[in-house]
Scaffold this active site. Structure first.
Site, PDB file in Angstrom:
ATOM      1  CG  ASP A  47      11.101  -9.947  -2.434  1.00  0.00           C
ATOM      2  OD1 ASP A  47      10.183  -9.419  -1.784  1.00  0.00           O
ATOM      3  OD2 ASP A  47      11.329 -11.169  -2.418  1.00  0.00           O
ATOM      4  CG  ASP A  74      20.378 -13.048   2.521  1.00  0.00           C
ATOM      5  OD1 ASP A  74      19.578 -12.384   3.215  1.00  0.00           O
ATOM      6  OD2 ASP A  74      21.016 -14.021   2.959  1.00  0.00           O
ATOM      7  CE1 TYR A 182       6.617 -10.516  11.909  1.00  0.00           C
ATOM      8  CE2 TYR A 182       4.999 -10.145  13.644  1.00  0.00           C
ATOM      9  CZ  TYR A 182       5.505  -9.860  12.386  1.00  0.00           C
ATOM     10  OH  TYR A 182       4.906  -8.887  11.614  1.00  0.00           O
ATOM     11  CE  LYS A 186       7.933  -7.109  11.815  1.00  0.00           C
ATOM     12  NZ  LYS A 186       8.355  -6.291  10.647  1.00  0.00           N
ATOM     13  CB  THR A 217      -0.335 -10.368   3.333  1.00  0.00           C
ATOM     14  OG1 THR A 217       0.119 -10.964   4.563  1.00  0.00           O
ATOM     15  CG2 THR A 217      -0.630  -8.886   3.551  1.00  0.00           C
TER      16      THR A 217
END
Length: 273
Positions: A47, A74, A182, A186, A217
């Protein structure tokens, strides 16, 4: 009673299988990390937030002595992914990669119109959601076994097929808070998944994707679960992160041994075949 003796050595203990979960400290990523740890994998939680990665790894269940470790960095950097791959393999094999890293920028839980997206926002989304998974696979595949047991799963999205929808107040579906950046990222990742499944087939490494719809989330935490959003979902609720983790675990398992290059939709019936 006669005892039989043999000089044959005792069988070597089974090797603990290893896994990388990127975005592993996030809502879906941490659920996937727990699921794989419970299945006996030694998990590297990767992460950008090194402290969160370490905490998540420390809290994972220990099964059969599996070691869990955090890794911070990163992942839009190919050099960082090279370091991550070597760290996870640790001189041995790397069995599983789950590319869960991803960002979906919003403004106070609201969609950012395409004409308000800055160059920096656009480039960052593409770097995190597409380049980072590619860099990791490119650096890590050489550590993966070629006996048919290795597997890669990329976290896709319903937006890969639907697009990002219209303006926030549009009177036509789909109603989605995601930006066009986004959705485009994807869709690119879905194509990358299919392409990698073919390129890695000779090495007997499977590559698949899981495409969630709405998931409860932190990424969706400030998006109101209003009737307009839920009216699109036949099951009338957001998914739980654990339900996405279960789909990932299935694709990584031997039961999915002949599934390759596919996207498993987990969206409560929003998209059907």
């Amino acid at each position: 009673m006669t005892l039989l003796h043999t000089d044959e050595p005792a069988p070597a203990p089974a090797r603990t299988r290893s896994a990388i979960v990127t975005g592993g400290a996030g809502g879906i990523g941490s659920a996937i990390s727990r699921r794989l740890a419970g299945a006996g994998y030694g998990v590297v939680v990767a992460d950008v937030d090194a402290e969160a990665a370490g905490r998540t790894a420390k809290d994972l269940p220990e099964v059969d002595g599996a070691e869990h470790r955090g890794f911070g960095g990163d992942l839009t950097s190919s050099a960082v992914n090279r370091e991550l791959a070597a760290f996870a393999a640790d001189g041995g094999a790397l069995d599983v990669i789950v590319n869960g890293v991803g960002i979906s920028p919003k403004r106070n839980g609201r969609k950012i119109p395409f004409h308000e997206l800055s160059d920096e926002e656009w480039n960052r989304v593409l770097a995190v959601n597409v380049s980072a998974p590619f860099f990791l696979v490119r650096e890590a595949y050489r550590y993966m076994p070629t006996d048919g047991s290795a597997s890669i799963v990329n976290l896709l999205s319903i937006t890969a097929k639907l697009g990002a929808g219209g303006p926030e107040q549009a009177d036509f579906p789909p109603y989605l808070p995601s930006t066009i950046a986004y959705a485009a990222s994807k869709a690119a990742l879905q194509n990358l998944t299919a392409s990698l499944s073919r390129e890695l087939a000779p090495q007997r490494i499977r590559v698949n994707g899981v495409a969630p719809g709405f998931v409860q989330t932190p990424m969706m935490g400030d998006v109101p679960a209003d009737d307009r959003l839920l009216s699109q979902v036949p099951m009338k609720r957001f998914a739980r992160p654990e339900e996405i983790a279960d789909a990932v675990a299935f694709l990584l398992s031997d039961q999915a041994g002949y599934i390759n290059g596919t996207s498993l939709d987990v969206n409560g019936g929003w998209l059907t075949c």
